[in-house]
Design a protein around this motif. Sequence first.
Motif, PDB file in Angstrom:
ATOM      1  N   ALA A   3      52.923  36.453 -44.913  1.00 55.74           N
ATOM      2  CA  ALA A   3      52.046  35.295 -44.742  1.00 55.74           C
ATOM      3  C   ALA A   3      50.850  35.359 -45.685  1.00 55.74           C
ATOM      4  O   ALA A   3      50.339  34.333 -46.121  1.00 55.74           O
ATOM      5  CB  ALA A   3      51.580  35.197 -43.302  1.00 55.74           C
ATOM      6  N   ALA A   4      50.389  36.564 -46.000  1.00 55.52           N
ATOM      7  CA  ALA A   4      49.231  36.701 -46.879  1.00 55.52           C
ATOM      8  C   ALA A   4      49.535  36.187 -48.282  1.00 55.52           C
ATOM      9  O   ALA A   4      48.646  35.728 -48.991  1.00 55.52           O
ATOM     10  CB  ALA A   4      48.785  38.149 -46.933  1.00 55.52           C
ATOM     11  N   ALA A   5      50.787  36.264 -48.695  1.00 55.52           N
ATOM     12  CA  ALA A   5      51.155  35.804 -50.030  1.00 55.52           C
ATOM     13  C   ALA A   5      51.142  34.284 -50.120  1.00 55.52           C
ATOM     14  O   ALA A   5      51.035  33.727 -51.215  1.00 55.52           O
ATOM     15  CB  ALA A   5      52.537  36.333 -50.403  1.00 55.52           C
ATOM     16  N   LEU A   6      51.235  33.599 -48.998  1.00 55.83           N
ATOM     17  CA  LEU A   6      51.267  32.144 -49.016  1.00 55.83           C
ATOM     18  C   LEU A   6      49.871  31.524 -49.051  1.00 55.83           C
ATOM     19  O   LEU A   6      49.730  30.357 -49.394  1.00 55.83           O
ATOM     20  CB  LEU A   6      52.013  31.627 -47.780  1.00 55.83           C
ATOM     21  CG  LEU A   6      53.475  32.047 -47.670  1.00 55.83           C
ATOM     22  CD1 LEU A   6      54.061  31.566 -46.354  1.00 55.83           C
ATOM     23  CD2 LEU A   6      54.265  31.496 -48.839  1.00 55.83           C
ATOM     24  N   LYS A   7      48.849  32.304 -48.694  1.00 56.86           N
ATOM     25  CA  LYS A   7      47.487  31.774 -48.676  1.00 56.86           C
ATOM     26  C   LYS A   7      46.965  31.627 -50.101  1.00 56.86           C
ATOM     27  O   LYS A   7      47.134  32.527 -50.927  1.00 56.86           O
ATOM     28  CB  LYS A   7      46.549  32.711 -47.908  1.00 56.86           C
ATOM     29  CG  LYS A   7      46.758  32.700 -46.426  1.00 56.86           C
ATOM     30  CD  LYS A   7      45.704  33.562 -45.759  1.00 56.86           C
ATOM     31  CE  LYS A   7      45.908  33.589 -44.271  1.00 56.86           C
ATOM     32  NZ  LYS A   7      44.932  34.463 -43.610  1.00 56.86           N
ATOM     33  N   PRO A   8      46.315  30.502 -50.409  1.00 54.70           N
ATOM     34  CA  PRO A   8      45.717  30.375 -51.741  1.00 54.70           C
ATOM     35  C   PRO A   8      44.487  31.267 -51.862  1.00 54.70           C
ATOM     36  O   PRO A   8      43.837  31.597 -50.872  1.00 54.70           O
ATOM     37  CB  PRO A   8      45.331  28.899 -51.815  1.00 54.70           C
ATOM     38  CG  PRO A   8      45.156  28.487 -50.390  1.00 54.70           C
ATOM     39  CD  PRO A   8      46.134  29.310 -49.594  1.00 54.70           C
ATOM     40  N   LYS A   9      44.184  31.679 -53.089  1.00 54.97           N
ATOM     41  CA  LYS A   9      43.012  32.519 -53.300  1.00 54.97           C
ATOM     42  C   LYS A   9      41.754  31.701 -53.049  1.00 54.97           C
ATOM     43  O   LYS A   9      41.666  30.551 -53.455  1.00 54.97           O
ATOM     44  CB  LYS A   9      42.988  33.041 -54.733  1.00 54.97           C
ATOM     45  CG  LYS A   9      43.907  34.187 -54.979  1.00 54.97           C
ATOM     46  CD  LYS A   9      43.641  34.767 -56.339  1.00 54.97           C
ATOM     47  CE  LYS A   9      44.383  36.070 -56.508  1.00 54.97           C
ATOM     48  NZ  LYS A   9      44.106  36.677 -57.805  1.00 54.97           N
ATOM     49  N   PRO A  10      40.747  32.295 -52.384  1.00 52.15           N
ATOM     50  CA  PRO A  10      39.497  31.556 -52.169  1.00 52.15           C
ATOM     51  C   PRO A  10      38.735  31.403 -53.480  1.00 52.15           C
ATOM     52  O   PRO A  10      38.917  32.180 -54.422  1.00 52.15           O
ATOM     53  CB  PRO A  10      38.738  32.431 -51.178  1.00 52.15           C
ATOM     54  CG  PRO A  10      39.285  33.793 -51.387  1.00 52.15           C
ATOM     55  CD  PRO A  10      40.726  33.613 -51.783  1.00 52.15           C
TER      56      PRO A  10
END
Length: 104
Positions: A3-10
Motif C-alpha cells: 500500500a505504501a507504494a501506491l501513495k503519491p510522494k508528499p
Amino acid sequence: MPAAALKPKPLPTQSTAKRAVLLDSPYAPAEKRPLPAGRPREWYVTHNRRLKAMRLAIALLDSGVYVPNQARDETIRSTAQSIGVHPPSATTCHMVRALMRYSR
C-alpha cells in the motif's frame, strides 16, 4: 504491491526542500462571520489577539522559524508586515512565542 507504494510522494516542506519554499501570498482569507454579541469587551480583544497570534505563528513556521528563541519581536513584526497584518504588540509577540513553544 504494498500500500505504501501506491501513495503519491508528499510535496516538499521547508525542511526537506532544496531551496526555500515561498509563502503562498496573497491568499484568500476565510469568510468572516460576526462574533457573538453580548460578551465583555475584553473577550473580543483577547479573541482577536489569539487569532492574530495564530496567523503569525503559522507564517513564521512557513518561513522557517521553528523555535521560539528565533522569533524575536522584530522578526514577528517583519513577518506581520509581509503577510499584511498590523504590527503586533509586545503581548501578541509573547503569545506567538507561547504558541510555538506549546505546539510540540
